[in-house]
Design an enzyme around this catalytic site. Structure first.
Site, PDB file in Angstrom:
ATOM      1  N   GLY A  19       0.754  -1.360   0.186  1.00 44.00           N
ATOM      2  CA  GLY A  19      -0.078   0.279   0.319  1.00 44.00           C
ATOM      3  C   GLY A  19       1.270   1.067  -0.131  1.00 44.00           C
TER       4      GLY A  19
ATOM      5  N   GLY B 152      -1.413  -9.761  -5.824  1.00 46.27           N
ATOM      6  CA  GLY B 152      -0.439 -10.654  -6.496  1.00 46.27           C
ATOM      7  C   GLY B 152       0.784 -10.736  -5.918  1.00 46.27           C
TER       8      GLY B 152
ATOM      9  N   THR C 291       5.026   1.966   6.099  1.00 43.63           N
ATOM     10  CA  THR C 291       3.871   1.116   6.502  1.00 43.63           C
ATOM     11  C   THR C 291       2.860   2.750   7.659  1.00 43.63           C
ATOM     12  OG1 THR C 291       2.238  -0.750   7.925  1.00 43.63           O
ATOM     13  CG2 THR C 291       4.469  -0.323   8.016  1.00 43.63           C
TER      14      THR C 291
ATOM     15  N   ASP D 133       0.829   1.451   9.207  1.00 42.36           N
ATOM     16  CA  ASP D 133       0.585   0.775  10.703  1.00 42.36           C
ATOM     17  C   ASP D 133       1.066   0.921  11.723  1.00 42.36           C
ATOM     18  OD1 ASP D 133      -1.683  -0.026   8.567  1.00 42.36           O
ATOM     19  OD2 ASP D 133      -0.265  -1.500   7.965  1.00 42.36           O
TER      20      ASP D 133
ATOM     21  N   ARG E 117     -23.579  15.251  20.579  1.00 42.86           N
ATOM     22  CA  ARG E 117     -23.134  14.037  19.497  1.00 42.86           C
ATOM     23  C   ARG E 117     -21.964  13.234  19.835  1.00 42.86           C
ATOM     24  NH1 ARG E 117     -24.845  16.275  13.220  1.00 42.86           N
ATOM     25  NH2 ARG E 117     -26.762  16.412  13.634  1.00 42.86           N
TER      26      ARG E 117
ATOM     27  N   MET F 218      -7.180   3.562  10.080  1.00 40.09           N
ATOM     28  CA  MET F 218      -6.446   2.306   9.482  1.00 40.09           C
ATOM     29  C   MET F 218      -5.636   1.007  10.503  1.00 40.09           C
ATOM     30  SD  MET F 218      -5.866   2.791   5.675  1.00 40.09           S
ATOM     31  CE  MET F 218      -7.566   2.481   4.388  1.00 40.09           C
TER      32      MET F 218
ATOM     33  N   GLU G   6      -9.774   0.360  13.126  1.00 44.08           N
ATOM     34  CA  GLU G   6     -10.322  -1.070  11.941  1.00 44.08           C
ATOM     35  C   GLU G   6     -10.502  -2.237  12.498  1.00 44.08           C
ATOM     36  OE1 GLU G   6      -8.600  -0.782   8.160  1.00 44.08           O
ATOM     37  OE2 GLU G   6      -6.706  -1.107   8.762  1.00 44.08           O
TER      38      GLU G   6
ATOM     39  N   VAL H 187      -7.864   8.395   2.581  1.00 47.07           N
ATOM     40  CA  VAL H 187      -7.089   9.685   3.948  1.00 47.07           C
ATOM     41  C   VAL H 187      -5.637  10.100   4.297  1.00 47.07           C
ATOM     42  CG1 VAL H 187      -8.100  11.499   4.917  1.00 47.07           C
ATOM     43  CG2 VAL H 187     -10.050  10.527   3.160  1.00 47.07           C
TER      44      VAL H 187
ATOM     45  N   ARG I  35      -3.376   8.037   3.480  1.00 49.45           N
ATOM     46  CA  ARG I  35      -2.891   7.584   3.270  1.00 49.45           C
ATOM     47  C   ARG I  35      -1.966   8.376   2.108  1.00 49.45           C
ATOM     48  NH1 ARG I  35      -3.526   1.485   2.244  1.00 49.45           N
ATOM     49  NH2 ARG I  35      -3.311   2.278  -0.267  1.00 49.45           N
TER      50      ARG I  35
HETATM   51  O1  F6P Z   1      -1.449  -2.066   5.016  1.00 51.64           O
HETATM   52  C1  F6P Z   1      -1.968  -0.441   5.115  1.00 51.64           C
HETATM   53  C2  F6P Z   1      -3.172  -0.124   4.985  1.00 51.64           C
HETATM   54  O2  F6P Z   1      -3.706   0.819   4.681  1.00 51.64           O
HETATM   55  C3  F6P Z   1      -4.385  -0.472   6.393  1.00 51.64           C
HETATM   56  O3  F6P Z   1      -4.488   0.256   7.271  1.00 51.64           O
HETATM   57  C4  F6P Z   1      -5.861  -0.766   5.396  1.00 51.64           C
HETATM   58  O4  F6P Z   1      -5.745  -1.743   6.242  1.00 51.64           O
HETATM   59  C5  F6P Z   1      -4.681  -2.168   4.129  1.00 51.64           C
HETATM   60  O5  F6P Z   1      -3.534  -1.363   3.302  1.00 51.64           O
HETATM   61  C6  F6P Z   1      -5.712  -0.878   3.416  1.00 51.64           C
HETATM   62  O6  F6P Z   1      -6.158  -1.730   2.130  1.00 51.64           O
HETATM   63  P1  F6P Z   1      -6.352  -1.001   1.051  1.00 51.64           P
HETATM   64  O7  F6P Z   1      -5.596   0.168   0.035  1.00 51.64           O
HETATM   65  O8  F6P Z   1      -5.612  -2.300  -0.471  1.00 51.64           O
HETATM   66  O9  F6P Z   1      -7.802  -1.002   0.493  1.00 51.64           O
END
Ligand code: F6P
Length: 359
Positions: free
Chosen positions: A14, A79, A139, A141, A176, A183, A236, A284, A286
């Site tokens: 990603g 892939g 990453t 993450d 609210r 993510m 998530e 957003v 990323r």
């Molecule tokens: O590993 C990075 C990540 O953005 C995760 O946080 C998320 O679960 C996943 O990739 C989303 O992947 P894609 O871009 O395939 O939707």
């Protein structure tokens, strides 16, 4: 000055903010050795193509990359070349085509920028085909255990924090419960970091089980103090109360995390009567301009990776440890998956601030 080298560089997995800043740093450092850098397009797919798909990256042309989101080389998180999906639905091992592509280009070494999954695949290719590989961790993450930082994480945390800053005022204005789904795959690093930085009242991460009662108790205690709104951050991969992952299926059958925010919204409304709204931040996190820290990390990693090639120290990944860039064997780096430590500093900090972690 050592012998001339032609090095390849690819981005895999990603995308995230800061990839282009790494490419820029690699090209600049390589030019100090008078080496050429070839950018391989679409990760390993570029090496599978005939002729291999590459662009020559000139130092004079990469300056604008510092602040550019995404990756100019393209990338993919699909892939696996060892089980590559073919048009007839079968899976084929195409690893030898990639290895051949590397050698056809006459590359002396290759820098792979990726997360744990990509680096594991690149290492297997390197071992099989004599590719001189150096890794750079990226990453959002931040789940590669051996490095304190990976490219993209800081920007993602900044974006999630900014989202909370914006949600705060609208939550207060309308009394609210605002739920922000972020993510992070199976790790709660983005959620806990942005949650603390953005003043969330509740932070839910996959590493800590929660009960609906403890969330509703938090809402009630805030109401008793006259605070009629609440900010909740949820990672998530947080499960439902019965432990089911909440996912959505793509057209190709892949299941991706998405929807825990909406699940919680319904359950919270039911147990507390509160008005809830959900923001799923998604990709957003990323995109966009890399933060100064991600640019700095990109610069340090890019320079260090080229220097590893100069030392011919292959099969290593650059990492950030104890305020310095050092290198570790890639095998060691990909063996350590990092999640949030339930007894670590950030969890203690959140508890110390009376943030509800759901337990
Ligand atoms: O590993 C990075 C990540 O953005 C995760 O946080 C998320 O679960 C996943 O990739 C989303 O992947 P894609 O871009 O395939 O939707």
């Amino acid at each position: 000055m050592g012998a001339y080298k032609r090095i390849g560089i690819l981005t895999s997995g990603g995308d995230c903010a800061g990839l282009n800043a790494v490419i820029r740093a690699v090209v600049h450092r390589a030019s100090t050795y008078n080496w050429d850098v070839w950018g391989i397009q679409q990760a390993t797919k570029g090496l599978m193509a005939r002729p291999p798909q590459v662009v020559c990256l000139e130092p004079t042309e990469v300056d604008t990359l510092l602040t550019m989101g995404g990756t100019i080389l393209g990338t993919t998180n699909k892939g696996n070349p060892f089980a590559y999906p073919m048009s007839d639905g079968s899976l084929s091992d195409r690893s030898n085509e990639i290895i051949e592509g590397y050698h056809l280009l006459g590359l002396d070494a290759m820098i792979g920028i990726g997360g744990d999954g990509s680096l594991a695949i690149l290492r297997r290719l390197a071992q099989q085909g004599g590719i001189n590989l150096v890794g750079i961790p990226k990453t959002i993450d931040n789940d590669i255990g051996i490095t304190e930082r990976a490219i993209g994480f800081d920007t993602a945390v900044n974006i999630a924090t900014e989202a909370l800053d914006r949600l705060h005022f609208t939550a207060a204005s309308h009394s609210r419960v605002m739920i922000l789904e972020v993510m992070g795959r199976d790790a709660g690093h983005i959620a806990i970091s942005a949650g603390i930085a953005g003043g969330a009242d509740v932070i839910l991460i996959p590493e800590i089980p929660y009960t609906m009662e403890s969330i509703c108790q938090k809402l009630r205690s805030r109401q008793e103090r006259g605070q009629n709104f609440c900010l909740i951050v949820v990672a998530e991969a947080v499960r439902t109360e019965s432990g089911e992952p909440v996912t959505r299926q793509d057209a190709d059958g892949t299941r991706r995390f998405e929807g825990i925010g909406h699940y919680l919204a319904e359950r919270i409304s039911a147990c507390s009567g509160a008005e809830t709204r959900v923001t799923v931040l998604g990709h957003v996190q990323r995109g966009g301009i890399p933060s100064p820290l991600d640019r700095l990390t990109a610069a340090a990693f890019g320079v260090a990776a080229v220097d590893l090639i100069a030392e011919e120290k292959y099969d290593h990944m650059v990492t950030w440890q104890n305020r310095q860039v050092v290198s570790v064997p890639i095998a060691e780096a990909i063996a350590q998956y990092s999640t949030v430590d339930p007894n670590g500093t950030l969890v203690k900090t959140a508890r110390g601030l009376d943030i509800c972690l759901g337990s």
